[in-house]
Design an enzyme around this catalytic site. Structure first.
Site, short mmCIF file in Angstrom:
data_model
loop_
_atom_site.label_atom_id
_atom_site.label_comp_id
_atom_site.label_asym_id
_atom_site.label_seq_id
_atom_site.Cartn_x
_atom_site.Cartn_y
_atom_site.Cartn_z
NE ARG A 135 0.97 2.41 -6.84
CZ ARG A 135 2.39 2.95 -6.78
NH1 ARG A 135 3.36 1.93 -6.85
NH2 ARG A 135 2.50 3.98 -6.55
N GLY A 144 0.70 -1.16 0.02
CA GLY A 144 0.02 0.11 0.09
C GLY A 144 0.93 1.22 0.04
CG ASP A 203 10.80 7.62 7.75
OD1 ASP A 203 10.28 7.51 6.83
OD2 ASP A 203 11.78 7.95 8.17
N GLY A 204 7.38 7.03 6.67
CA GLY A 204 6.46 7.52 6.00
C GLY A 204 7.03 8.94 5.06
CG ASP A 218 5.12 -3.26 -4.99
OD1 ASP A 218 5.74 -4.02 -5.34
OD2 ASP A 218 5.59 -2.18 -4.30
N GLY A 273 2.67 3.56 1.55
CA GLY A 273 3.20 3.65 2.82
C GLY A 273 3.75 5.05 3.03
NE ARG A 274 9.08 6.29 0.32
CZ ARG A 274 10.23 6.44 -0.16
NH1 ARG A 274 10.93 7.38 0.49
NH2 ARG A 274 10.80 5.83 -1.32
NE ARG A 299 4.57 9.48 -6.66
CZ ARG A 299 5.09 8.09 -6.37
NH1 ARG A 299 6.15 7.42 -6.96
NH2 ARG A 299 4.13 7.16 -5.90
CG ASP A 359 6.55 3.31 -7.37
OD1 ASP A 359 6.05 4.54 -7.01
OD2 ASP A 359 5.97 2.37 -6.83
#
Length: 496
Positions: free
Chosen positions: A192, A103, A134-135, A263, A105-106, A185, A273
């Site tokens: 995905r 998912g 830590d995101g 992903d 995560g950040r 972004r 990514d």
């Protein structure tokens, strides 16, 4: 070159809204697909870099780079009116192993704009999908993604885009202590392969179908046009072919993604990514750009095969909707021929060959063997070859090869094909296909080092050159030259 970024926005905010006309888009799928939450603020934000082109595409008002509300919104410190921030859930295979639920995560999606583009903030704090993270993102990785997103777009390679990067003095621990940053972004969709894998793995067929219907209706409506075809099989075929064409472009330009997990694969066939990516310096088919990739799974020459493997994972996820293994396999069967055709079309353009002829594949194969044997600088070879064809003077290209006899033999075959067309047209095609400027690791590293000291001029200069990759701009010859010796010591990891 881009205008200098003003790091001290005015205290007052103009009355014109920064962004208006938000659509629910992905959010309309419902809470099974995401968690709504606000970004976590960062202290003392400042501008690092902005893309005027992306601002225009999104319909941002003139002068947005000097607005305080823009700085706060794109750092995650304030939510634009009408936005519904969310983090989406997905799963996936990482380095060939099922990783389960992953998912955003950040990353937090602000929503979809009136221009039909989703805006996502990467590095804006923890989400329910952060796991042990830590995101946050750091300045180094955010600058790399910002520059490469825009460089790929200028090269004509499908990609997510980047509107801006903002920084903050807040410390973030990676291999060393670094400072935080957020990259904004932009893409029509951030869905995905892993989104489909998530619901298939959990047996949530209703959600799986809902997601497939959403993707087909929004992005692949042609998949419903044939009444005799299964729309989900048609979707799989369309995604397979887009992915094949994308990776063909990567291979032609010498781009290594570095972490082609499922992903990290866009359902729209976009480069997505940017982590441990690299453009090749010396041509090495087995080059591994990610120092975390100990088995070389994502080596440069393995990318086409990994693309197909990832599509197999997507096919398995869609199988409950396709309900026919033979249809699913048939949907994948076009991947290889589409990849080969797209790759050869790219290489012919790089060679200035305006039409396909017998012997093209042997010519390309022989060239790649020569380049690999001599570890010839890939971007410089192609640019020199372009000029050589224009001037009919090949000695500067020959100088790149230790195996002069081997190059001379290849050149004879090449010149036979060149003689069949108009050489001036061939050279023009090559100069518009083989870039003068690419985002080599050492160029990005130099911009990052300066930015860490508060100097963004190197970033702005590099951004301007990458926006015009085929133009040779006086005074910037060093940006198109050989990499320094220290470039080979740059280590790129998944936190990069």
């Amino acid at each position: 070159m881009p205008a200098s970024t003003d790091c001290a926005p005015p205290a007052t905010t103009p009355a014109q809204p920064l962004l208006a006309g938000w659509h629910d888009g992905f959010a309309a799928l419902g809470p099974a697909f995401y968690t709504e939450l606000r970004p976590t603020p960062l202290p003392a934000p400042y501008w690092v870099g902005t893309s005027a082109d992306m601002g225009t595409l999104l319909g941002l008002p003139a002068g947005w780079q000097q607005r305080g509300d823009a700085l706060q919104a794109f750092t995650g410190n304030a939510v634009p009116p009408g936005s519904r921030p969310l983090a989406s859930v997905y799963s996936g295979h990482q380095f060939g192993v099922w990783a389960g639920q992953l998912g955003d995560g950040r990353a937090i999606l602000l929503g979809e704009t009136a221009a039909g583009q989703e805006i996502q903030l990467k590095g804006c704090g923890r989400t329910p999908y952060s796991r042990m993270g830590d995101g946050r993102a750091v300045l180094r990785s955010s600058i790399r993604e910002f520059l490469c997103s825009e460089a790929m777009a200028a090269l004509g390679i499908p990609t997510t885009r980047a509107l801006c990067v903002t920084g903050s003095p807040q410390p973030v621990q990676r291999e060393e202590l670094e400072s935080a940053a957020v990259v904004t972004r932009v893409a029509p969709s951030f869905i995905r392969f892993g989104h489909f894998e998530h619901f298939a793995a959990r047996g949530q067929q209703a959600e799986l179908r809902q997601l497939a219907d959403y993707v087909i209706d929004r992005y692949y409506p042609e998949c419903r046009n044939d009444a005799n075809a299964n729309p989900c099989a048609a979707l799989l075929r369309a995604v397979s072919e887009r992915t094949a064409r994308l990776i063909a472009q990567w291979q032609a330009v010498g781009f290594c993604h570095g972490v082609m997990n499922t992903d990290n694969m866009s359902i729209l066939g976009l480069t997505i990514d940017y982590g441990p990516f690299q453009f090749l310096d010396a041509f090495d088919p087995g080059h591994i750009c990610n120092h975390s990739d100990h088995q070389g799974r994502y080596a440069f020459d393995r990318q086409p095969g990994v693309g197909y493997w990832n599509l197999l994972c997507l096919a398995r996820a869609l199988l409950p909707l396709i309900q026919d293994v033979e249809q699913a396999q048939a949907a994948l069967d076009s991947y290889e021929p589409v990849f080969i055709a797209a790759f050869m079309a790219r290489l012919r353009a790089k060679l200035g060959l305006r039409q396909a002829r017998a012997g093209d594949e042997a010519l390309v194969d022989g060239l790649q063997r020569l380049l690999a044997a001599g570890r010839v600088d890939y971007p410089i070879f192609w640019r020199r070859l372009s000029h050589a064809v224009a001037a009919n003077q090949f000695e500067p290209v020959r100088d790149l090869f230790a195996d002069r006899a081997g190059f001379d033999a290849w050149l004879l075959q090449y010149q036979e094909l060149l003689a069949l067309d108009d050489q001036a047209l061939e050279a023009d095609l090559m100069l518009k296909t083989n870039p003068c400027y690419v985002l080599r690791n050492h160029l990005g590293e130099e911009a990052i080092r300066a930015a860490k000291l508060g100097d963004f001029s190197a970033l702005q200069t590099l951004q301007g050159l990458l926006a015009r990759p085929f133009d040779e701009l006086p005074g910037h010859e060093a940006y198109a030259g050989f990499p320094p010796d220290w470039a080979s010591t740059i280590s790129i990891s998944c936190s990069s």
